[in-house]
Design a protein around this motif. Sequence first.
Motif, PDB file in Angstrom:
ATOM      1  N   ILE A  62     -18.890 -12.727 -61.113  1.00 20.69           N
ATOM      2  CA  ILE A  62     -20.203 -12.337 -60.170  1.00 20.69           C
ATOM      3  C   ILE A  62     -21.257 -13.163 -60.318  1.00 20.69           C
ATOM      4  O   ILE A  62     -21.775 -13.502 -59.350  1.00 20.69           O
ATOM      5  CB  ILE A  62     -20.545 -11.002 -60.382  1.00 20.69           C
ATOM      6  CG1 ILE A  62     -19.162  -9.995 -60.218  1.00 20.69           C
ATOM      7  CG2 ILE A  62     -21.336 -10.307 -59.328  1.00 20.69           C
ATOM      8  CD1 ILE A  62     -18.607  -9.744 -59.155  1.00 20.69           C
ATOM      9  N   ALA A  65     -13.598  -6.848 -61.725  1.00 23.75           N
ATOM     10  CA  ALA A  65     -14.271  -8.010 -62.145  1.00 23.75           C
ATOM     11  C   ALA A  65     -14.737  -8.218 -63.306  1.00 23.75           C
ATOM     12  O   ALA A  65     -15.215  -7.077 -63.988  1.00 23.75           O
ATOM     13  CB  ALA A  65     -15.259  -8.489 -60.872  1.00 23.75           C
ATOM     14  N   GLN A  66     -14.983  -9.308 -64.103  1.00 25.04           N
ATOM     15  CA  GLN A  66     -15.694  -9.644 -65.130  1.00 25.04           C
ATOM     16  C   GLN A  66     -17.102  -9.987 -64.673  1.00 25.04           C
ATOM     17  O   GLN A  66     -17.107 -10.697 -63.850  1.00 25.04           O
ATOM     18  CB  GLN A  66     -14.813 -10.652 -66.248  1.00 25.04           C
ATOM     19  CG  GLN A  66     -13.903  -9.865 -66.703  1.00 25.04           C
ATOM     20  CD  GLN A  66     -14.045  -8.910 -67.704  1.00 25.04           C
ATOM     21  OE1 GLN A  66     -14.986  -8.757 -68.477  1.00 25.04           O
ATOM     22  NE2 GLN A  66     -13.383  -7.816 -67.807  1.00 25.04           N
ATOM     23  N   PRO A  67     -18.115  -9.908 -65.586  1.00 21.73           N
ATOM     24  CA  PRO A  67     -19.351 -10.466 -65.319  1.00 21.73           C
ATOM     25  C   PRO A  67     -19.681 -12.035 -64.712  1.00 21.73           C
ATOM     26  O   PRO A  67     -20.170 -12.291 -63.817  1.00 21.73           O
ATOM     27  CB  PRO A  67     -20.420 -10.126 -66.390  1.00 21.73           C
ATOM     28  CG  PRO A  67     -19.782  -8.866 -66.970  1.00 21.73           C
ATOM     29  CD  PRO A  67     -18.187  -9.046 -66.767  1.00 21.73           C
ATOM     30  N   THR A  90     -18.887  -3.484 -67.124  1.00 20.90           N
ATOM     31  CA  THR A  90     -19.965  -3.748 -67.842  1.00 20.90           C
ATOM     32  C   THR A  90     -20.476  -2.317 -68.253  1.00 20.90           C
ATOM     33  O   THR A  90     -19.691  -1.333 -68.144  1.00 20.90           O
ATOM     34  CB  THR A  90     -21.015  -4.048 -66.657  1.00 20.90           C
ATOM     35  OG1 THR A  90     -21.480  -2.519 -65.740  1.00 20.90           O
ATOM     36  CG2 THR A  90     -20.920  -5.191 -65.745  1.00 20.90           C
ATOM     37  N   ILE A 150     -23.730  -7.929 -65.635  1.00 16.85           N
ATOM     38  CA  ILE A 150     -23.907  -8.844 -64.771  1.00 16.85           C
ATOM     39  C   ILE A 150     -25.119  -9.807 -64.880  1.00 16.85           C
ATOM     40  O   ILE A 150     -25.118 -10.909 -64.864  1.00 16.85           O
ATOM     41  CB  ILE A 150     -23.974  -8.243 -63.343  1.00 16.85           C
ATOM     42  CG1 ILE A 150     -22.658  -7.909 -62.729  1.00 16.85           C
ATOM     43  CG2 ILE A 150     -24.520  -9.489 -62.359  1.00 16.85           C
ATOM     44  CD1 ILE A 150     -22.852  -6.950 -61.501  1.00 16.85           C
ATOM     45  N   PRO A 191     -21.535  -6.266 -55.519  1.00 17.63           N
ATOM     46  CA  PRO A 191     -20.242  -6.399 -56.157  1.00 17.63           C
ATOM     47  C   PRO A 191     -19.340  -5.088 -56.134  1.00 17.63           C
ATOM     48  O   PRO A 191     -19.993  -3.934 -55.693  1.00 17.63           O
ATOM     49  CB  PRO A 191     -20.549  -6.200 -57.757  1.00 17.63           C
ATOM     50  CG  PRO A 191     -22.008  -6.747 -57.650  1.00 17.63           C
ATOM     51  CD  PRO A 191     -22.599  -5.979 -56.369  1.00 17.63           C
ATOM     52  N   VAL A 243     -16.920  -3.732 -61.669  1.00 14.01           N
ATOM     53  CA  VAL A 243     -17.196  -4.909 -62.734  1.00 14.01           C
ATOM     54  C   VAL A 243     -17.246  -4.087 -64.278  1.00 14.01           C
ATOM     55  O   VAL A 243     -17.759  -3.296 -64.139  1.00 14.01           O
ATOM     56  CB  VAL A 243     -18.552  -5.686 -62.095  1.00 14.01           C
ATOM     57  CG1 VAL A 243     -18.531  -6.708 -63.336  1.00 14.01           C
ATOM     58  CG2 VAL A 243     -18.791  -5.994 -60.955  1.00 14.01           C
TER      59      VAL A 243
END
Length: 327
Positions: free
Chosen positions: A300, A295-297, A270, A98, A265, A268
């Motif tokens: 976010i 989610a992908q960074p 990461t 992120i 979030p 994610v």
Amino acid sequence: MTENRSVEDAVRTQRAIQDQVDAADANSGSQEAKAQAPKAMQAGAREYPVPPFPQAHQNKPGSEHTLDPTPLYDAPFYRGSGKLEGKTAIVTGGDSGIGRSVAVLFAREGADVAIFYLAEHKDAEDTKAMVEKEGRRCIIISGDVRDNTQCEAAVATTVEAFGGLDILVNNAAFQYHAFNFEDLTYAHFDETLKTNLYGYFNMCKAAVPHLGKGSAIVNTGSTTGIDGSGELVDYSMTKGGIHAFTRALSSNLMDRGIRVNCVAPGPVWTPLNPSDRPSGQVRQFGKQAPMNRPAQPEEIAPAFVFLASPQTASFITGEILPVIGGY
């Protein structure tokens, strides 16, 4: 108005509805079948990876350049519009995940960015190159947010390099699971609290004297700080503390025109999670989200831009913004 129909008519109507829905279910596949093979929701500008992933467990502190699939952070369809023009920012944990995406989008919006990271030197260099590709200045600083003197030095270096400081993003974190509470050792607990709580406090203590009217602090919280996680008791505790810290500090700094907010979030993709989870869980990471993927960074980071910019969030302080994929 009273509806004049018999009990028999009511039963026939309800059964007709039942028959109609059952037929639709049969044509589209049963709910049980859907539950067994859910489709990941794709609602962005491009398709995002879905589990299972090739990635296995990774050693701490985790490296972005070795992750498979590579996290998507550069948001190629995101167009900057000067929301942070002329601003300077420091992002902890900005080398990857992120933090990297936040650094890139901040630069795209016109900010110079300092990256304060632990030891992932290649990731930090890659992030620096991406920020400079956006036409902004970037410095990278290796250090430990647990140490208040290193935090003070990082802020001083940033102010000297850029001539001031407008935005602090607290993002660096330590997370490691303990499936049984008895396995959560004092050393483990201490590492999590010192990194996640002391780190945010240390950075704020160092940064606040340099912030002024219109400045912003944006903290990274977590859905675990809202709902808790049985296998992340210590991490959940710190994230809940960060949420409370955000609200308390926002009240404290309100008279000085400094806004303090938090992004919370859900899962994610990461380096944080592959370096926390066993290989089997890494491969299925994010499947528990309603969207059936993490989610992908880059999904976010726009929330951080929104909360950091005085153009978009001048009336927002002390807020926790969940970005959790549909819970």
